[in-house]
Motif scaffolding. Sequence first.
Motif, PDB file in Angstrom:
ATOM      1  N   SER A  16       0.783  -1.232   0.000  1.00  0.00           N
ATOM      2  CA  SER A  16       0.000   0.000   0.000  1.00  0.00           C
ATOM      3  C   SER A  16       0.812   1.277   0.000  1.00  0.00           C
ATOM      4  CB  SER A  16      -0.994   0.018   1.168  1.00  0.00           C
ATOM      5  OG  SER A  16      -1.880  -1.062   1.077  1.00  0.00           O
ATOM      6  N   ARG A  17       2.089   1.219  -0.144  1.00  0.00           N
ATOM      7  CA  ARG A  17       2.928   2.420  -0.201  1.00  0.00           C
ATOM      8  C   ARG A  17       2.821   2.992  -1.605  1.00  0.00           C
ATOM      9  NH1 ARG A  17       5.556   6.676   0.752  1.00  0.00           N
ATOM     10  NH2 ARG A  17       7.796   6.709   1.072  1.00  0.00           N
ATOM     11  N   VAL A  18       2.517   4.265  -1.694  1.00  0.00           N
ATOM     12  CA  VAL A  18       2.372   4.920  -2.983  1.00  0.00           C
ATOM     13  C   VAL A  18       3.244   6.169  -2.998  1.00  0.00           C
ATOM     14  CG1 VAL A  18       0.752   5.961  -4.601  1.00  0.00           C
ATOM     15  CG2 VAL A  18       0.004   4.083  -3.161  1.00  0.00           C
ATOM     16  N   GLU A  19       3.964   6.372  -4.068  1.00  0.00           N
ATOM     17  CA  GLU A  19       4.831   7.537  -4.219  1.00  0.00           C
ATOM     18  C   GLU A  19       4.050   8.695  -4.849  1.00  0.00           C
ATOM     19  OE1 GLU A  19       7.929   7.655  -3.103  1.00  0.00           O
ATOM     20  OE2 GLU A  19       7.839   5.563  -2.440  1.00  0.00           O
ATOM     21  N   ALA A  20       4.286   9.899  -4.354  1.00  0.00           N
ATOM     22  CA  ALA A  20       3.578  11.089  -4.849  1.00  0.00           C
ATOM     23  C   ALA A  20       3.729  11.311  -6.354  1.00  0.00           C
ATOM     24  CB  ALA A  20       4.016  12.324  -4.069  1.00  0.00           C
ATOM     25  N   PRO A  21       4.917  11.141  -6.946  1.00  0.00           N
ATOM     26  CA  PRO A  21       5.020  11.346  -8.403  1.00  0.00           C
ATOM     27  C   PRO A  21       4.135  10.388  -9.202  1.00  0.00           C
ATOM     28  CG  PRO A  21       7.197  11.374  -7.421  1.00  0.00           C
ATOM     29  CD  PRO A  21       6.244  10.925  -6.348  1.00  0.00           C
ATOM     30  N   ARG A  22       3.967   9.184  -8.703  1.00  0.00           N
ATOM     31  CA  ARG A  22       3.104   8.217  -9.398  1.00  0.00           C
ATOM     32  C   ARG A  22       1.640   8.652  -9.322  1.00  0.00           C
ATOM     33  NH1 ARG A  22       3.559   1.702  -8.656  1.00  0.00           N
ATOM     34  NH2 ARG A  22       2.281   1.201 -10.441  1.00  0.00           N
ATOM     35  N   ILE A  23       1.220   9.123  -8.170  1.00  0.00           N
ATOM     36  CA  ILE A  23      -0.157   9.623  -8.030  1.00  0.00           C
ATOM     37  C   ILE A  23      -0.357  10.841  -8.924  1.00  0.00           C
ATOM     38  CG2 ILE A  23      -1.831  10.649  -6.451  1.00  0.00           C
ATOM     39  CD1 ILE A  23      -0.548   8.966  -4.236  1.00  0.00           C
ATOM     40  N   GLN A  24       0.627  11.747  -8.942  1.00  0.00           N
ATOM     41  CA  GLN A  24       0.517  12.942  -9.777  1.00  0.00           C
ATOM     42  C   GLN A  24       0.374  12.563 -11.248  1.00  0.00           C
ATOM     43  OE1 GLN A  24       0.385  16.327  -8.636  1.00  0.00           O
ATOM     44  NE2 GLN A  24      -0.527  16.314 -10.670  1.00  0.00           N
TER      45      GLN A  24
ATOM     46  N   GLN B 204      -0.964   9.865 -12.432  1.00  0.00           N
ATOM     47  CA  GLN B 204      -2.320   9.342 -12.621  1.00  0.00           C
ATOM     48  C   GLN B 204      -3.342  10.473 -12.654  1.00  0.00           C
ATOM     49  OE1 GLN B 204      -2.606   6.547  -9.382  1.00  0.00           O
ATOM     50  NE2 GLN B 204      -1.551   4.950 -10.513  1.00  0.00           N
ATOM     51  N   ILE B 205      -3.177  11.453 -11.773  1.00  0.00           N
ATOM     52  CA  ILE B 205      -4.076  12.616 -11.773  1.00  0.00           C
ATOM     53  C   ILE B 205      -3.979  13.348 -13.104  1.00  0.00           C
ATOM     54  CG2 ILE B 205      -4.442  14.911 -10.772  1.00  0.00           C
ATOM     55  CD1 ILE B 205      -3.585  13.655  -8.052  1.00  0.00           C
TER      56      ILE B 205
ATOM     57  N   THR C 232      -3.059  12.181 -16.016  1.00  0.00           N
ATOM     58  CA  THR C 232      -3.650  11.362 -17.073  1.00  0.00           C
ATOM     59  C   THR C 232      -5.168  11.462 -17.062  1.00  0.00           C
ATOM     60  OG1 THR C 232      -1.797   9.821 -17.051  1.00  0.00           O
ATOM     61  CG2 THR C 232      -3.881   9.003 -17.963  1.00  0.00           C
ATOM     62  N   MET C 233      -5.761  11.316 -15.895  1.00  0.00           N
ATOM     63  CA  MET C 233      -7.227  11.371 -15.792  1.00  0.00           C
ATOM     64  C   MET C 233      -7.754  12.773 -16.126  1.00  0.00           C
ATOM     65  SD  MET C 233      -8.194   8.363 -15.201  1.00  0.00           S
ATOM     66  CE  MET C 233      -9.883   8.542 -14.700  1.00  0.00           C
ATOM     67  N   ALA C 234      -7.063  13.800 -15.647  1.00  0.00           N
ATOM     68  CA  ALA C 234      -7.499  15.170 -15.933  1.00  0.00           C
ATOM     69  C   ALA C 234      -7.447  15.447 -17.431  1.00  0.00           C
ATOM     70  CB  ALA C 234      -6.624  16.167 -15.179  1.00  0.00           C
ATOM     71  N   GLY C 235      -6.406  14.962 -18.087  1.00  0.00           N
ATOM     72  CA  GLY C 235      -6.307  15.149 -19.533  1.00  0.00           C
ATOM     73  C   GLY C 235      -7.368  14.380 -20.291  1.00  0.00           C
ATOM     74  N   ALA C 236      -7.627  13.163 -19.863  1.00  0.00           N
ATOM     75  CA  ALA C 236      -8.614  12.320 -20.552  1.00  0.00           C
ATOM     76  C   ALA C 236     -10.032  12.875 -20.431  1.00  0.00           C
ATOM     77  CB  ALA C 236      -8.567  10.903 -19.989  1.00  0.00           C
TER      78      ALA C 236
ATOM     79  N   PRO D  73      -7.183  17.923  -8.962  1.00  0.00           N
ATOM     80  CA  PRO D  73      -6.871  17.921  -7.532  1.00  0.00           C
ATOM     81  C   PRO D  73      -5.368  17.769  -7.295  1.00  0.00           C
ATOM     82  CG  PRO D  73      -7.673  15.775  -8.162  1.00  0.00           C
ATOM     83  CD  PRO D  73      -7.814  16.670  -9.371  1.00  0.00           C
ATOM     84  N   SER D  74      -4.936  18.183  -6.126  1.00  0.00           N
ATOM     85  CA  SER D  74      -3.540  17.984  -5.738  1.00  0.00           C
ATOM     86  C   SER D  74      -3.362  16.547  -5.253  1.00  0.00           C
ATOM     87  CB  SER D  74      -3.175  18.941  -4.602  1.00  0.00           C
ATOM     88  OG  SER D  74      -3.915  18.601  -3.433  1.00  0.00           O
ATOM     89  N   VAL D  75      -2.120  16.119  -5.144  1.00  0.00           N
ATOM     90  CA  VAL D  75      -1.838  14.783  -4.617  1.00  0.00           C
ATOM     91  C   VAL D  75      -2.398  14.664  -3.206  1.00  0.00           C
ATOM     92  CG1 VAL D  75      -0.008  13.208  -3.881  1.00  0.00           C
ATOM     93  CG2 VAL D  75       0.173  14.397  -6.071  1.00  0.00           C
ATOM     94  N   ALA D  76      -2.216  15.696  -2.391  1.00  0.00           N
ATOM     95  CA  ALA D  76      -2.706  15.672  -1.012  1.00  0.00           C
ATOM     96  C   ALA D  76      -4.223  15.536  -0.939  1.00  0.00           C
ATOM     97  CB  ALA D  76      -2.254  16.925  -0.271  1.00  0.00           C
ATOM     98  N   ALA D  77      -4.925  16.079  -1.913  1.00  0.00           N
ATOM     99  CA  ALA D  77      -6.384  15.969  -1.934  1.00  0.00           C
ATOM    100  C   ALA D  77      -6.845  14.596  -2.413  1.00  0.00           C
ATOM    101  CB  ALA D  77      -6.976  17.052  -2.832  1.00  0.00           C
ATOM    102  N   ALA D  78      -5.995  13.917  -3.170  1.00  0.00           N
ATOM    103  CA  ALA D  78      -6.384  12.630  -3.753  1.00  0.00           C
ATOM    104  C   ALA D  78      -5.943  11.429  -2.932  1.00  0.00           C
ATOM    105  CB  ALA D  78      -5.799  12.512  -5.164  1.00  0.00           C
TER     106      ALA D  78
END
Length: 57
Positions: free
Chosen positions: A13-21, A23-24, A26-30, A38-43
């Motif tokens: 369950s460890r997730v790195e912030a750059p990986r989340i960013q 994904q955000i 990619t989804m925002a563009g799509a 949203p920011s990483v902290a919000a997601a």
Amino acid sequence: MLLSDGVRQQGLSRVEAPRIQAQIDTMAGAFHLNATKPSVAAAYTAEFLLPAAARML
């Protein structure tokens, strides 16, 4: 379950912030949501994860 090098080193369950960013972004563009992206902290928060020792395999 995928037993990757990251899971072996950092536990489940460890997730790195750059990986989340990425994904955000990619989804925002799509979905054309760049103005409301949203920011990483919000997601994501690690606040509710078990202690690292409990997540190790």
